[in-house]
Design an enzyme around this catalytic site. Structure first.
Site, PDB file in Angstrom:
ATOM      1  N   HIS A 154       0.826  -1.214   0.000  1.00 26.54           N
ATOM      2  CA  HIS A 154       0.000   0.000   0.000  1.00 26.54           C
ATOM      3  C   HIS A 154       0.863   1.268   0.000  1.00 26.54           C
ATOM      4  O   HIS A 154       0.391   2.338   0.372  1.00 26.54           O
ATOM      5  CB  HIS A 154      -0.907   0.026   1.237  1.00 26.54           C
ATOM      6  CG  HIS A 154      -1.761  -1.184   1.394  1.00 26.54           C
ATOM      7  ND1 HIS A 154      -2.696  -1.537   0.460  1.00 26.54           N
ATOM      8  CD2 HIS A 154      -1.817  -2.122   2.371  1.00 26.54           C
ATOM      9  CE1 HIS A 154      -3.305  -2.656   0.864  1.00 26.54           C
ATOM     10  NE2 HIS A 154      -2.785  -3.031   2.015  1.00 26.54           N
TER      11      HIS A 154
ATOM     12  N   ASP B 128      -5.001  -7.529  11.520  1.00 26.31           N
ATOM     13  CA  ASP B 128      -4.315  -6.349  12.068  1.00 26.31           C
ATOM     14  C   ASP B 128      -4.820  -6.062  13.479  1.00 26.31           C
ATOM     15  O   ASP B 128      -4.033  -5.819  14.401  1.00 26.31           O
ATOM     16  CB  ASP B 128      -4.575  -5.108  11.199  1.00 26.31           C
ATOM     17  CG  ASP B 128      -3.889  -5.185   9.836  1.00 26.31           C
ATOM     18  OD1 ASP B 128      -3.588  -6.296   9.375  1.00 26.31           O
ATOM     19  OD2 ASP B 128      -3.676  -4.122   9.223  1.00 26.31           O
TER      20      ASP B 128
ATOM     21  N   HIS C 108      -7.273  -4.377  -0.825  1.00 28.77           N
ATOM     22  CA  HIS C 108      -6.638  -5.642  -1.195  1.00 28.77           C
ATOM     23  C   HIS C 108      -7.354  -6.280  -2.367  1.00 28.77           C
ATOM     24  O   HIS C 108      -7.167  -7.448  -2.669  1.00 28.77           O
ATOM     25  CB  HIS C 108      -6.654  -6.617  -0.015  1.00 28.77           C
ATOM     26  CG  HIS C 108      -6.203  -6.007   1.255  1.00 28.77           C
ATOM     27  ND1 HIS C 108      -7.079  -5.495   2.187  1.00 28.77           N
ATOM     28  CD2 HIS C 108      -4.963  -5.780   1.732  1.00 28.77           C
ATOM     29  CE1 HIS C 108      -6.389  -4.992   3.199  1.00 28.77           C
ATOM     30  NE2 HIS C 108      -5.112  -5.142   2.947  1.00 28.77           N
TER      31      HIS C 108
END
Lengths: 332, 332
Positions: free
Chosen positions: B56, B109, B218
């Protein structure tokens, strides 16, 4: 073709509309709306102007502002700006100390800037030109007599722009451009083609296992079409071609512009930069300054170009001078 | 698959090697080499740390530096960072005034930052967390319970980072993040898929005449797969979804992040920005600040995301505070 556009024929004026809206503190449109100028009235300095086909953003409009360009002339996508457009930019950017055109070596660009310079000289404007031809890939190409002008142009705009900002004369600023030209070399490669909106299909075909080594910024053919290699091999091939051309020698200090072609993930560019660092270490060449990112692109092309500028104290000081443009900013 | 890499399994460490070489004045590797920290010793300030899968860029490593992050934890491509990696970043970035984790809402995450926070708390470190969930596209998705965290994270890093730099307490900086979270909304769209190096083929198939409206960073499915539209129609669809969600109201002032997904030409992004300006004008919403470019990407995906942050005097002052990171720089 998949593009974020309305109609292909309106891409450039619509892009310019968004650009000046986003960066109205730095840039404005010329009276006809076809050129980009610094916001505010021209200062008492040499006016540095560049231009060329659109589709290479942030080049050149992204470099209009303090410490770089006074004006940029964006043509249609991959198409030279017109002499009228160039004359208008020069007249409206001129601050009375002369105008320098920084031109990339493509036949149409050279012709139109030359014609504009003649027209402006007839009006009494003091105009000089420098034609950049830093691409070592090929001697002549589809749109060029001689080598093509590529990433070295960004560094010439930075360095000459700094000198113009410091009050350099037209002769000084022209000399600084020619000094960069003598000490800068570049080369590009592509993994994929780009697609021009008005054409609607890729400019060239490149098989899934091939790369174009020495590609031009419009997708012009390079030196060779080769089987795809790993990053270390590609960097060795590209950097050798650039280093051996000037040549850059052991002990030299260089400024690096590692440039993405527009569609290359930043992650990959940094990985390439690591390989480049190892290559230059091995050759005994020191990286004194570096820029890694998208600076002179080819629409959605995947690939990168490498530009090396030999540094000395003077070029390094001008590289470091403050700059405040939409695409490059430091020290202010 | 065409990538500028050596071996898929080494992409992240090799990218990090190039990144710290290019930006060694601003960032350094943590002791294990797996996290990015500000160059130099930690200052007596709240340490702001973020992280997430790689791919990213410039998020998050590109935002390490003065006025933004103290540390970034890059996982493998599109893969959460490990608790060990996060703990190391926190320990080595901590300046004794507490640590704030800024986490994008993806299950892995959230889990790993939570686990790291517990481990660090047991060691006596003062740790707080804010989970960003600004993507209005879908309620739950492939990797998420609740909304996904996307571009709002960049603005939270900027604004909370400014407050931390000014000496704000952990409670203050956490509050500033939550304040951004309450006032920011985003949405993305894709023209093409991205390709993860270790997978070797596009994450999803998208026909030549289709776009993914509400795509995740994603390549996760969005709200709808729709026929490709012109830029004005796409912007109306995207901006309506974002504006109506908060909702942003006539008279509001907003900060805009118009973000390219990695493979989108800058020319097209500015064209989209022009359409967005017209849309917001029509809704009576004023653009007070703007960023146009690649700030949170999805490898080579073509498309863009739109993030709007409602501004007030406090958020605007923190937006304007000087910043000096690899990817964002002004005022210094």
């Amino acid at each position: 073709m998949k593009k974020l556009i309305n109609a292909a024929e309106n891409v450039v004026p619509e892009f310019l509309g968004g650009f000046v809206r986003a960066h109205g503190d730095l840039v404005r449109l010329s009276s006809s709306g076809k050129a980009l100028l610094r916001a505010g009235a021209p200062g008492p300095k040499v006016a540095l102007i560049s231009g060329g086909g659109s589709g290479h953003e942030p080049l050149h409009g992204g470099y209009v502002g303090y410490g770089m360009l006074d004006g940029a002339c964006p043509g249609e996508v991959f198409t030279s700006p017109t002499p009228d457009q160039i004359c208008e930019a020069a007249r409206e950017a001129s601050g009375g100390r002369g105008v320098l055109f920084l031109v990339k070596n493509y036949t149409g660009d050279v012709l139109n800037f030359e014609l504009a310079a003649e027209l402006l000289a007839a009006e009494g404007l003091d105009v000089a030109q420098v034609v950049m031809d830093d691409d070592v890939a090929v001697t002549n190409s589809a749109f060029t007599a001689g080598r093509r002008g590529v990433g070295g142009t960004v560094l010439a705009e930075k360095i000459a722009g700094a000198l113009a900002e410091q009050g350099g004369s037209l002769a000084d600023v022209r000399w600084a451009c020619e000094d960069v030209k003598r000490h800068v070399r570049s080369m590009g490669m592509a993994l994929t083609s780009c697609t021009v909106p008005a054409v609607g299909k890729p400019t060239f075909d490149l098989p899934e296992d091939a790369m174009e080594f020495g590609v031009g910024i419009h997708g012009e053919r390079g030196r060779q079409r080769l089987p795809l290699e790993c990053a270390a091999e590609i960097v060795a091939r590209m950097a050798s071609a650039v280093v051996d051309d000037l040549p850059f020698l052991p002990g030299d200090e260089v400024g690096v512009l590692l440039n993405g072609m527009g569609g290359t993930p930043l992650m990959e560019l940094y990985l390439v930069y690591r390989e480049l660092g190892a290559f230059l270490d091995h050759r005994g060449i020191q990286i004194g300054r570096q820029l890694v990112g998208n600076y002179i692109t080819s629409l959605d092309m995947q690939g990168f170009s490498l530009t090396l500028l030999k540094l000395d104290a003077r070029r390094k000081a001008l590289w470091d001078f403050p700059v405040h443009t939409p695409a490059l900013r430091w020290g202010r």
